[in-house]
Write a protein that holds these residues in place. Sequence first.
Motif, short mmCIF file in Angstrom:
data_model
loop_
_atom_site.label_atom_id
_atom_site.label_comp_id
_atom_site.label_asym_id
_atom_site.label_seq_id
_atom_site.Cartn_x
_atom_site.Cartn_y
_atom_site.Cartn_z
N LYS A 1 13.45 -7.36 -9.97
CA LYS A 1 14.42 -7.20 -8.66
C LYS A 1 15.53 -8.42 -8.58
CE LYS A 1 12.07 -6.47 -4.89
NZ LYS A 1 11.18 -6.79 -3.66
N GLY B 1 17.02 -7.75 -3.09
CA GLY B 1 15.80 -7.12 -2.79
C GLY B 1 15.91 -5.74 -3.60
N THR C 1 15.61 -3.18 -6.46
CA THR C 1 14.81 -2.93 -7.59
C THR C 1 15.71 -2.54 -8.90
OG1 THR C 1 12.70 -2.31 -6.47
CG2 THR C 1 12.79 -1.71 -8.77
N HIS D 1 2.83 -6.37 1.08
CA HIS D 1 4.11 -6.63 0.43
C HIS D 1 3.90 -6.68 -1.30
CE1 HIS D 1 6.67 -6.15 3.71
NE2 HIS D 1 6.16 -7.43 4.29
N THR E 1 5.98 -8.88 -10.24
CA THR E 1 7.24 -9.08 -9.63
C THR E 1 8.18 -10.20 -10.01
OG1 THR E 1 6.51 -7.77 -7.59
CG2 THR E 1 8.77 -8.98 -7.50
N THR F 1 11.76 -11.67 -9.87
CA THR F 1 13.06 -11.67 -9.20
C THR F 1 14.32 -12.55 -9.69
OG1 THR F 1 12.34 -11.14 -7.11
CG2 THR F 1 14.18 -11.98 -6.82
N ASP G 1 13.35 -11.06 -0.50
CA ASP G 1 11.85 -10.60 -0.71
C ASP G 1 10.78 -11.33 0.47
OD1 ASP G 1 8.97 -10.45 -1.52
OD2 ASP G 1 9.70 -10.09 -3.76
#
Length: 476
Positions: free
Chosen positions: A105, A109, A111, A231, A238, A240, A309
């Motif tokens: 990501k 925010g 993807t 979330h 995840t 980022t 996020d």
Amino acid sequence: MKIVIVGAGISGCAAYLSLQKHLPQSAGDTHSYKIYEAYDTLRDTTFRERADAASGEESTRSATLVVGGGLGIGPNGLNVLKRLDESLFRDAVRSGYPYSNFKIKSAYGWTLMDVAATADVNGQTMNSVAMSRHSIWKALRDRVPDDVIVNKKVARVIPRGSSSGKHLIEFTDGSESVEADLVLGADGLKSTVKCALFDAEAGGQDPYPPQYEGLTGVGGFHTVTESLRKHIPKGTMTITFGGNGFFGYMYSSSAVTDDHRDSPSHLPTPGDTITWWSTYGIDECPDPKAVDKAAINQDLRTRHAHWKDPVIQEIIASVEVETMWPTWTTPDLPVWYKDGIVLLGDAAHALPPTSGQGSGQALEDVESFSLFLSHYLKKAYQDGQVESSEKEAIQLAAKNHMALREPHVKAILDEARQRQQSKKNMNIVQEFMMYLILYLVGCFASANPAKAVLEYNVADEVRKVLSEEETNESVA
């Protein structure tokens, strides 16, 4: 044969178990093993207790240290554990949480891409597994007899330094030296054994000191709240990226009520903990002994203050960071072995966390060397002169081990170094170019770039080398 392993971390404990499993015996003789570890190896020592017992740099050198964060082990590493011991494999998986994909990501925010974290193993999908470093170490350590491990700090290893023609291991406490036919250096990034390969004197300059990669990280574990749980996707790591660093998180435990929590082919119900980490660029390596905790926590919150996020926002608002962890790697070593002294894992090739393969490659090292040595010892024991044949077997095993492993590990390191450039500070144009590239790669990539690493079977690769060698010998 007398075998000494220096370091009782993941590599050292796995090396003992693997050699015990694979090495043949000579005419009724059994091999003897000792593992020397500088720090205590109490299985349930917590990170806080260990940090209180040591300080600064020394506290981070303990092979069994719980460094405040987690790690991921891919199918390639998990399969090493499975081939070594099915119950060990199940214990390790049970202590963590399987994940099937990486979600990449942006700080805004969006993807950008999804990448599989799975491999096909005998027609069945195997996921990667997130866990604490301590949990995988404990699963290994629980299977090593207590009398095999001695808490002593090795001062130096002298190659063939005794009248008997064996290696000599000296200790910092001045206690009596010990001899060994084979010395395995599983003592990590600042390996003492490494110096023996290059004739460095005790207390002298390390000819290949660790390299700071210009990145530093903080991280740890966090309890999952209901607001977090809604979330965090099941089975997902995840990751980022932003213009001033990188943030990652994933579940690190499975629900104890889930019947499939010991199988990496399933995605069990998540447990109550996540592991998280934030990595960012600092040109000058920070000193962990002079940590300003308030400044670190304020920097964490400031750095990610505007990232979109909600998971990141809840984590940075509630955690208290105790220290930071500079990213170090081992420089390219010309050799990993010398006349019966062999380096394994981080001692030979410490990889940056960006690779996601530090523990996996250490486990592959252990299996590779054990299988090569087992093969050559079986041939050696057909010779009446066992001692000289053992020396030759060790040398052949080490030579083929490095020839197989070095290019594979180097390719992983090179790729990791390319990726970690995106964790360093960049201007707005560079940041959005990074997002565009990641998005396009996700849209048009025809294959998962990590697939070859995750599906790599080091045991098969060893067998290929030995089969080719036997074919060449028969032709000759």
